[in-house]
Design an enzyme around this catalytic site. Structure first.
Site, mmCIF file in Angstrom:
data_model
loop_
_atom_site.group_PDB
_atom_site.id
_atom_site.type_symbol
_atom_site.label_atom_id
_atom_site.label_comp_id
_atom_site.label_asym_id
_atom_site.label_seq_id
_atom_site.Cartn_x
_atom_site.Cartn_y
_atom_site.Cartn_z
ATOM 1 N N LYS A 11 0.816 -1.226 0.000
ATOM 2 C CA LYS A 11 0.000 0.000 0.000
ATOM 3 C C LYS A 11 0.845 1.268 0.000
ATOM 4 C CE LYS A 11 -1.084 -0.420 4.900
ATOM 5 N NZ LYS A 11 0.014 0.405 5.410
ATOM 6 N N ARG A 86 -7.646 2.707 10.704
ATOM 7 C CA ARG A 86 -7.481 1.265 10.906
ATOM 8 C C ARG A 86 -8.447 0.720 11.945
ATOM 9 N NH1 ARG A 86 -1.488 1.657 9.279
ATOM 10 N NH2 ARG A 86 -0.709 -0.457 9.343
ATOM 11 N N ARG A 125 11.311 -8.496 3.105
ATOM 12 C CA ARG A 125 11.561 -7.077 3.333
ATOM 13 C C ARG A 125 12.399 -6.871 4.599
ATOM 14 N NH1 ARG A 125 6.494 -2.999 3.950
ATOM 15 N NH2 ARG A 125 6.507 -3.565 6.140
ATOM 16 N N ARG A 131 13.430 -3.381 9.156
ATOM 17 C CA ARG A 131 12.354 -2.733 9.928
ATOM 18 C C ARG A 131 12.105 -3.540 11.187
ATOM 19 N NH1 ARG A 131 6.853 -0.548 7.043
ATOM 20 N NH2 ARG A 131 5.907 -1.387 8.915
ATOM 21 N N ARG A 142 0.328 -8.333 13.432
ATOM 22 C CA ARG A 142 -0.198 -7.219 12.617
ATOM 23 C C ARG A 142 -1.300 -7.713 11.669
ATOM 24 N NH1 ARG A 142 5.239 -5.755 10.263
ATOM 25 N NH2 ARG A 142 4.215 -4.180 8.987
HETATM 26 P P1 AMP Z 1 2.460 0.864 8.395
HETATM 27 O O1 AMP Z 1 3.717 1.441 7.848
HETATM 28 O O2 AMP Z 1 1.224 1.455 7.786
HETATM 29 O O3 AMP Z 1 2.438 -0.638 8.331
HETATM 30 O O4 AMP Z 1 2.415 1.261 9.951
HETATM 31 C C1 AMP Z 1 3.438 0.847 10.822
HETATM 32 C C2 AMP Z 1 2.959 0.873 12.265
HETATM 33 O O5 AMP Z 1 2.589 2.206 12.626
HETATM 34 C C3 AMP Z 1 1.713 0.035 12.566
HETATM 35 O O6 AMP Z 1 2.024 -1.337 12.787
HETATM 36 C C4 AMP Z 1 1.207 0.731 13.828
HETATM 37 O O7 AMP Z 1 1.995 0.398 14.960
HETATM 38 C C5 AMP Z 1 1.467 2.192 13.506
HETATM 39 N N1 AMP Z 1 0.307 2.788 12.800
HETATM 40 C C6 AMP Z 1 0.281 3.264 11.518
HETATM 41 N N2 AMP Z 1 -0.942 3.730 11.205
HETATM 42 C C7 AMP Z 1 -1.708 3.547 12.308
HETATM 43 C C8 AMP Z 1 -3.067 3.806 12.615
HETATM 44 N N3 AMP Z 1 -3.908 4.343 11.714
HETATM 45 N N4 AMP Z 1 -3.501 3.502 13.862
HETATM 46 C C9 AMP Z 1 -2.685 2.981 14.780
HETATM 47 N N5 AMP Z 1 -1.401 2.670 14.557
HETATM 48 C C10 AMP Z 1 -0.909 2.952 13.332
#
Ligand code: AMP
Length: 195
Positions: A11, A86, A125, A131, A142
């Site tokens: 995404k 989310r 990745r 990461r 997740r």
């Molecule tokens: P992502 O890069 O979108 O996978 O986000 C990485 C991490 O950031 C997630 O696993 C959450 O810990 C945090 N995070 C990102 N977006 C949100 C959200 N909308 N609500 C809560 N935590 C978030």
């Protein structure tokens, strides 16, 4: 516009490509959190413990961050949000922000992919990027949160009739082109070819 998908569905990559073609500001909550972690800000220090465990950062923290970002000048003509909302509480909050701007969501794009494919991708990745939330136990957690909480978010937008589902497995360019041709029909925007 929103882009929603399980971890590893691409995404972030698609959000960048699509926002560029549509001329929209792309906002990734994950990227904002990671930048804050790197900069060791108060927000970053608070968020890191949740991110490392693969948990959601609490809604109160995330919502405020998004509200602040959406008040900036570059998003006043539209934006693409990647990774937010989310949770159902975040949907309610976003509705409130958007209503306050006298605006509306045009489209919510969901990228889909099979769980085992996602785990394999993310483990790959992990080796490239290191990461801290890309190890198998955290990846599976997740994914569980995605199925347990974020799919309800997707269902809300499906009920509103603004959901578009696209298979996220395939070449990066192929997925972008598929999304863009759907958006062209839906939003009546011209697709810029060859980019
Ligand atoms: P992502 O890069 O979108 O996978 O986000 C990485 C991490 O950031 C997630 O696993 C959450 O810990 C945090 N995070 C990102 N977006 C949100 C959200 N909308 N609500 C809560 N935590 C978030």
């Amino acid at each position: 516009m929103l882009i929603i998908g399980p971890p590893g569905s691409g995404k972030g990559t698609q959000a960048e490509r699509i926002s560029e073609r549509l001329g929209l500001a792309a906002i990734s909550t994950g990227d904002i959190f990671r930048a804050n972690v790197k900069g060791e800000t108060r927000l970053g220090i608070e968020a890191k413990k949740y991110m490392d465990a693969g948990d959601f950062v609490p809604d109160s923290v995330t919502n405020k961050m998004v509200r602040d970002r959406l008040s900036e000048a570059d998003v006043q003509d539209g934006f693409l949000l990647d990774g937010y909302p989310r949770t159902t509480a975040q949907v309610v909050y976003l509705d409130h922000i958007i209503a306050g701007k006298d605006d509306k969501l045009d489209v919510v794009l969901q990228l889909t992919a099979d769980d085992e494919e996602l785990v394999a991708r993310l483990l790959g990745r992990a080796q490239e990027t290191g990461r801290s939330d890309d190890n198998e136990a955290v990846i599976r957690h997740r994914l569980d949160l995605y199925h347990g909480q974020t799919e309800a978010v997707v269902a809300t937008y499906a009920e509103r009739g603004i959901l578009v589902r696209v298979d996220g497995i395939g070449g990066i360019g192929e997925v972008t082109d598929g999304v863009m041709s759907i958006l062209e029909d839906l939003l009546k925007v011209p697709v810029v070819n060859g980019r």
